[in-house]
Design a protein around this motif. Sequence first.
Motif, PDB file in Angstrom:
ATOM      1  N   HIS A 418       2.956   8.718   1.157  1.00 30.12           N
ATOM      2  CA  HIS A 418       2.715   7.609   0.328  1.00 30.12           C
ATOM      3  C   HIS A 418       1.293   6.912   0.513  1.00 30.12           C
ATOM      4  CE1 HIS A 418       6.634   6.711  -1.406  1.00 30.12           C
ATOM      5  NE2 HIS A 418       7.063   7.088  -0.598  1.00 30.12           N
ATOM      6  N   GLU A 421      -0.901   6.527  -2.289  1.00 35.58           N
ATOM      7  CA  GLU A 421      -0.625   5.128  -3.064  1.00 35.58           C
ATOM      8  C   GLU A 421      -1.060   4.083  -2.506  1.00 35.58           C
ATOM      9  OE1 GLU A 421       3.542   5.078  -4.822  1.00 35.58           O
ATOM     10  OE2 GLU A 421       3.694   3.690  -3.208  1.00 35.58           O
ATOM     11  N   ARG A 422      -0.854   4.106  -0.998  1.00 40.43           N
ATOM     12  CA  ARG A 422      -1.031   2.981  -0.288  1.00 40.43           C
ATOM     13  C   ARG A 422      -2.621   2.592  -0.331  1.00 40.43           C
ATOM     14  NH1 ARG A 422       0.657   4.559   4.332  1.00 40.43           N
ATOM     15  NH2 ARG A 422       2.743   4.359   3.794  1.00 40.43           N
ATOM     16  N   MET A 425      -3.224   1.026  -3.744  1.00 37.81           N
ATOM     17  CA  MET A 425      -2.775  -0.325  -3.848  1.00 37.81           C
ATOM     18  C   MET A 425      -3.531  -1.406  -3.137  1.00 37.81           C
ATOM     19  SD  MET A 425       0.057  -0.957  -5.685  1.00 37.81           S
ATOM     20  CE  MET A 425       1.227   0.260  -6.495  1.00 37.81           C
ATOM     21  N   ARG A 426      -4.086  -0.863  -2.086  1.00 38.94           N
ATOM     22  CA  ARG A 426      -5.210  -1.682  -1.120  1.00 38.94           C
ATOM     23  C   ARG A 426      -6.395  -1.934  -2.048  1.00 38.94           C
ATOM     24  NH1 ARG A 426      -3.208   0.344   4.806  1.00 38.94           N
ATOM     25  NH2 ARG A 426      -1.503  -0.994   4.820  1.00 38.94           N
TER      26      ARG A 426
ATOM     27  N   HIS B  46       2.202  -4.367  -7.348  1.00 39.28           N
ATOM     28  CA  HIS B  46       2.082  -4.247  -6.007  1.00 39.28           C
ATOM     29  C   HIS B  46       3.663  -4.491  -5.435  1.00 39.28           C
ATOM     30  CE1 HIS B  46      -1.923  -4.559  -6.597  1.00 39.28           C
ATOM     31  NE2 HIS B  46      -2.304  -3.861  -5.170  1.00 39.28           N
ATOM     32  N   TYR B  51       4.948  -3.015  -2.055  1.00 37.45           N
ATOM     33  CA  TYR B  51       3.782  -3.462  -1.373  1.00 37.45           C
ATOM     34  C   TYR B  51       3.669  -5.137  -1.559  1.00 37.45           C
ATOM     35  CZ  TYR B  51       2.437   1.304  -1.219  1.00 37.45           C
ATOM     36  OH  TYR B  51       2.496   2.781  -1.192  1.00 37.45           O
ATOM     37  N   GLU B  54       0.617  -6.651   0.178  1.00 39.46           N
ATOM     38  CA  GLU B  54      -0.734  -6.630  -0.647  1.00 39.46           C
ATOM     39  C   GLU B  54      -0.219  -7.517  -2.028  1.00 39.46           C
ATOM     40  OE1 GLU B  54      -3.099  -4.428   0.114  1.00 39.46           O
ATOM     41  OE2 GLU B  54      -2.267  -3.570   1.663  1.00 39.46           O
TER      42      GLU B  54
END
Lengths: 491, 251
Positions: A418, A421-422, A425-426, B46, B51, B54
Amino acid sequence: MSGTFVGMPAFPEAARAAVGDQTLRGNLRHATHTIRAKRAKAVAEVSDWDQLREAGKRIKDHTLRHLDRYLVQLEERVTAAGGTVHWAADAEEANRIVAALVAETGESEVVKVKSMATQEIGLNEALEAEGVHAYETDLAELIVQLGKDRPSHILVPAIHRNRGEIRDIFRREMSEWGRPAPEGLTDTPAELAEAARVHLREKFLRAKVGVSGANFMIAETGTLVVVESEGNGRMCLTLPETLISVVGIEKILPTWRDLEVFLQTLPRSSTAERMNPYTSMWTGTTDEDGPRAFHLVLLDNGRTDTLADEVGRQALRCIRCSACLNVCPVYERAGGHAYGSVYPGPIGAILSPQLRGTASEIDASLPYASSLCGACYEVCPVAIDIPEVLVRLRERVVEGGPVVRDGNRVVLRPAKGHAAERAAMRAARWAFARPGALRAGQRLASRTRGLHPRTLPGPGRAWSATRDLPAVPAEPFRDWWQRTHGGEEAK
Amino acid sequence: MRVALFLTCVNDTLYPDTGRAVVKLLTRLGVEVDFPMAQTCCGQAHYNTGYRHEAEPLARHFSDVFGEYEAIVTPSGSCGAMVRELYPRMGERARAEGRGDTLAATLAPVVPKTYELTEFLVDVLGVTDVGAYYPRKVTYHPTCHGLRSLGLGDRPRRLLDAVKGLELVELPGADECCGFGGTFALKNPDVSAAMGADKVRNAESTGADVLCAADNSCLMHIGGTMARLETELRPVHIAEILASTEEEPAV
């Protein structure tokens, strides 16, 4: 499709094959749409359905909160009624206990009434390794067993098979297991049912050991309850000399009164019946009738760990009605096998990764096997908010965090695979926290819009393989707003 | 009445026409519309992908931007549901993690003031006939979050029923998800595409010219599928239908 669920590919790959199989899709579509409509009608007949649903949720939550107390009470009552209680922490221990109990009887075959718990722990395979044959007696389970297949639905394990396929399986396999299928067997339901009845009757009358599950266990009386449609359960529960029931610890209810709620909600949610045809209840043993020996194996196998999660524990309210499967658009296309577990569909997608953890590829992919449409929550008779638990489990997959495993608190690391993807997203969060950055990105996209490809690279390729992307407009809304309404540009 | 338009990042970037339609419609109904330029994204993608941490700064940012307004109106069922249903849940989760009530207190003011467009029209303004004209055969797809999280019920249908010239036809399997589901469309492309294709076929069977919904994310998926399946159907956001008049008809 025989074998175990271990080593299953991730859900998307398993689902791809199912989506492409036209026979399977047709079978599933027909079956789920039929039962969906019937359920809706059966539920609409009950004026106090919402109250029943709330009552079921509360009874289950209360029981789970005091599970230790009710389990001890159950053990006392079962013992007082002449039964023996065994505690199994995991699948291996449960299988060992059952195998030893069968060995004590000196028998080499057992008849079974449908039990998800024994499917969950792979009891049939474990008994086979000890030289004991386990015969499934539920019609659908029989079809699955004869077909060297796996169940693909909680209530209708052979939902993925049509009549023609079942006829072929009966003709080919029945003689291997006992009484063969009659000559010239056709695919009419009456003939198929009669062939199964005759085949099974021989087993019922011969077997000395029965293995069952239970839909409910009543703490105050030590009573077990099986709810079924075919009568095979009653045969398994009354004819053998020894009865071994393997039941998950969450199936307990405090009192008889509590049954009233579930005997209304379970049949309507599962088979769309007002009342199921056979409800069997048994309490320990009696001298004149039924099994002389009764053993109850209480199975944990990840349930106590699941109970430790304040969001995920609601999955233990499940009464295995399968309403969520029948209404799920993802299950309808992917079929039950893609979920890699005896618990398919939306409930499987939240139950399996909690009972087994998210270490394997299939378990890490299950929380994503949903569009979060919420249809499953809407039909659940004990109001399990499946989408909420799915998101909770996604969080566990991508962010890691504390969980309880085998009774110990451990901190999970984020699952592999991931990282990109992470990072995305960040990056998106970074840009969205700065309106100026978002605007710069929009402008860049607008200015280069003639250059945008019709297909996407990387993970986006899957999207553009079957769908056209929208064209980027010449002017994003915020630019238009500023031009026409003179809004202040935010930094 | 003065309201803030929460357009959503998807509409702002890809569907500015929907935003212009909302402004035109609300202005016609006597509502003063403001578009706070600092708005970005509610954090739904997110949050729903796992997430949550986030998503939290984005939710805080949303509250900072919109907290002062009397009402917040959005033409998106799913982004509306993010604020109304999931912001309180984010607050609860922060509390459960021992982080106190700060997040819950920050997010609380925007939750009850956020309305999906059709909900705002029917419940707050109390209108079902918005004076629109749209001479086409239309079928309506109630998107999942609008239907189940926000409970929009028959509000969109009542608004469409009152549109002059519009013929509303029922969509078979209307309550079934179109298969978008945010990142679901990327993570499970085969199932997602199969769901989208079924939705388009159902819509085609009605003989409608237009499939209408109150969420452009779902329409992006359905519209992208329509384009690939080469159907005559067009995806149109409900705001554009309601904004259309005899003097200024939508194209």
